[in-house]
Design a protein around this motif. Structure first.
Motif, PDB file in Angstrom:
ATOM      1  N   UNK A  41      54.149   9.936  35.345  1.00 29.58           N
ATOM      2  CA  UNK A  41      53.636  11.266  35.036  1.00 29.58           C
ATOM      3  C   UNK A  41      52.155  11.116  34.745  1.00 29.58           C
ATOM      4  N   UNK A  42      51.358  12.136  35.093  1.00 31.78           N
ATOM      5  CA  UNK A  42      49.926  12.022  34.813  1.00 31.78           C
ATOM      6  C   UNK A  42      49.679  11.960  33.307  1.00 31.78           C
ATOM      7  N   UNK A  43      48.575  11.339  32.910  1.00 36.18           N
ATOM      8  CA  UNK A  43      48.249  11.283  31.484  1.00 36.18           C
ATOM      9  C   UNK A  43      48.098  12.687  30.907  1.00 36.18           C
ATOM     10  N   UNK A  44      48.249  12.797  29.610  1.00 40.96           N
ATOM     11  CA  UNK A  44      48.119  14.090  28.935  1.00 40.96           C
ATOM     12  C   UNK A  44      46.748  14.704  29.210  1.00 40.96           C
ATOM     13  N   UNK A  45      46.731  15.976  29.560  1.00 41.21           N
ATOM     14  CA  UNK A  45      45.485  16.686  29.805  1.00 41.21           C
ATOM     15  C   UNK A  45      45.005  16.627  31.247  1.00 41.21           C
ATOM     16  N   UNK A  46      45.705  15.926  32.123  1.00 42.03           N
ATOM     17  CA  UNK A  46      45.318  15.817  33.530  1.00 42.03           C
ATOM     18  C   UNK A  46      46.105  16.818  34.364  1.00 42.03           C
ATOM     19  N   UNK A  47      45.456  17.435  35.346  1.00 41.75           N
ATOM     20  CA  UNK A  47      46.106  18.372  36.250  1.00 41.75           C
ATOM     21  C   UNK A  47      45.927  17.915  37.691  1.00 41.75           C
ATOM     22  N   UNK A  48      46.843  18.310  38.551  1.00 44.73           N
ATOM     23  CA  UNK A  48      46.800  17.927  39.963  1.00 44.73           C
ATOM     24  C   UNK A  48      45.681  18.716  40.651  1.00 44.73           C
ATOM     25  N   UNK A  49      44.797  18.001  41.326  1.00 48.14           N
ATOM     26  CA  UNK A  49      43.664  18.635  42.012  1.00 48.14           C
ATOM     27  C   UNK A  49      43.893  18.696  43.513  1.00 48.14           C
ATOM     28  N   UNK A  50      44.540  17.678  44.096  1.00 45.59           N
ATOM     29  CA  UNK A  50      44.766  17.694  45.533  1.00 45.59           C
ATOM     30  C   UNK A  50      45.338  16.390  46.036  1.00 45.59           C
ATOM     31  N   UNK A  51      45.629  16.371  47.349  1.00 42.91           N
ATOM     32  CA  UNK A  51      46.160  15.184  48.020  1.00 42.91           C
ATOM     33  C   UNK A  51      45.141  14.704  49.037  1.00 42.91           C
ATOM     34  N   UNK A  52      45.024  13.392  49.189  1.00 41.27           N
ATOM     35  CA  UNK A  52      44.030  12.807  50.088  1.00 41.27           C
ATOM     36  C   UNK A  52      44.656  11.704  50.912  1.00 41.27           C
ATOM     37  N   UNK A  53      44.159  11.544  52.133  1.00 42.89           N
ATOM     38  CA  UNK A  53      44.629  10.492  53.017  1.00 42.89           C
ATOM     39  C   UNK A  53      43.826   9.234  52.717  1.00 42.89           C
ATOM     40  N   UNK A  54      44.414   8.324  51.968  1.00 42.73           N
ATOM     41  CA  UNK A  54      43.766   7.064  51.640  1.00 42.73           C
ATOM     42  C   UNK A  54      43.150   7.054  50.261  1.00 42.73           C
ATOM     43  N   UNK A  55      43.141   5.858  49.681  1.00 48.19           N
ATOM     44  CA  UNK A  55      42.597   5.675  48.337  1.00 48.19           C
ATOM     45  C   UNK A  55      41.093   5.928  48.299  1.00 48.19           C
ATOM     46  N   UNK A  56      40.386   5.532  49.344  1.00 45.66           N
ATOM     47  CA  UNK A  56      38.932   5.706  49.363  1.00 45.66           C
ATOM     48  C   UNK A  56      38.549   7.180  49.311  1.00 45.66           C
ATOM     49  N   UNK A  57      39.260   8.016  50.045  1.00 49.72           N
ATOM     50  CA  UNK A  57      38.965   9.453  50.045  1.00 49.72           C
ATOM     51  C   UNK A  57      39.267  10.070  48.679  1.00 49.72           C
ATOM     52  N   UNK A  58      40.356   9.643  48.065  1.00 46.69           N
ATOM     53  CA  UNK A  58      40.717  10.160  46.740  1.00 46.69           C
ATOM     54  C   UNK A  58      39.678   9.754  45.704  1.00 46.69           C
ATOM     55  N   UNK A  59      39.294   8.485  45.724  1.00 50.66           N
ATOM     56  CA  UNK A  59      38.299   8.001  44.768  1.00 50.66           C
ATOM     57  C   UNK A  59      36.948   8.669  44.985  1.00 50.66           C
ATOM     58  N   UNK A  60      36.563   8.884  46.237  1.00 52.13           N
ATOM     59  CA  UNK A  60      35.287   9.538  46.527  1.00 52.13           C
ATOM     60  C   UNK A  60      35.293  10.961  45.984  1.00 52.13           C
ATOM     61  N   UNK A  61      36.394  11.671  46.166  1.00 51.22           N
ATOM     62  CA  UNK A  61      36.491  13.034  45.647  1.00 51.22           C
ATOM     63  C   UNK A  61      36.483  13.038  44.117  1.00 51.22           C
ATOM     64  N   UNK A  62      37.173  12.082  43.517  1.00 50.19           N
ATOM     65  CA  UNK A  62      37.177  11.984  42.055  1.00 50.19           C
ATOM     66  C   UNK A  62      35.797  11.715  41.499  1.00 50.19           C
TER      67      UNK A  62
END
Length: 92
Positions: A41-62
């Protein structure tokens, strides 16, 4: 930068080999505790922002969201093993 990427790839490969899902986060302190008895489960206070193809794309967006002051922290989570899809959770 190259060493960081190599370490992240090795960690993800090891996690997949052990049957767990790799979790990538802005800092190690923000990663949730791993447990084999309960679902992630996500840590307390975190909300789902989106889904990304690949870890690099997710990290770049974050990172982009932090740079643009849209959120203060993020966690990228691979929900299903053996897929490249990463889920981005953010703390606003």
């Amino acid at each position: 930068m190259r060493k960081t990427v190599t370490v992240a790839v090795l960690a993800a490969t090891a996690a997949l080999a052990l049957g767990t899902s790799p979790v990538f986060a802005a800092t190690a302190a923000q990663q949730p505790a791993a447990s084999t008895t309960t679902a992630w489960a996500p840590p307390a206070g975190y909300t789902h922002e989106g889904s990304y193809f690949g870890a690099a794309a997710c990290q770049a967006s974050g990172e982009a969201g932090i740079t643009e002051n849209r959120w203060s922290a993020y966690v990228c989570y691979q929900k299903l093993p053996f897929t490249p899809v990463q889920e981005l959770y953010v703390k606003k």
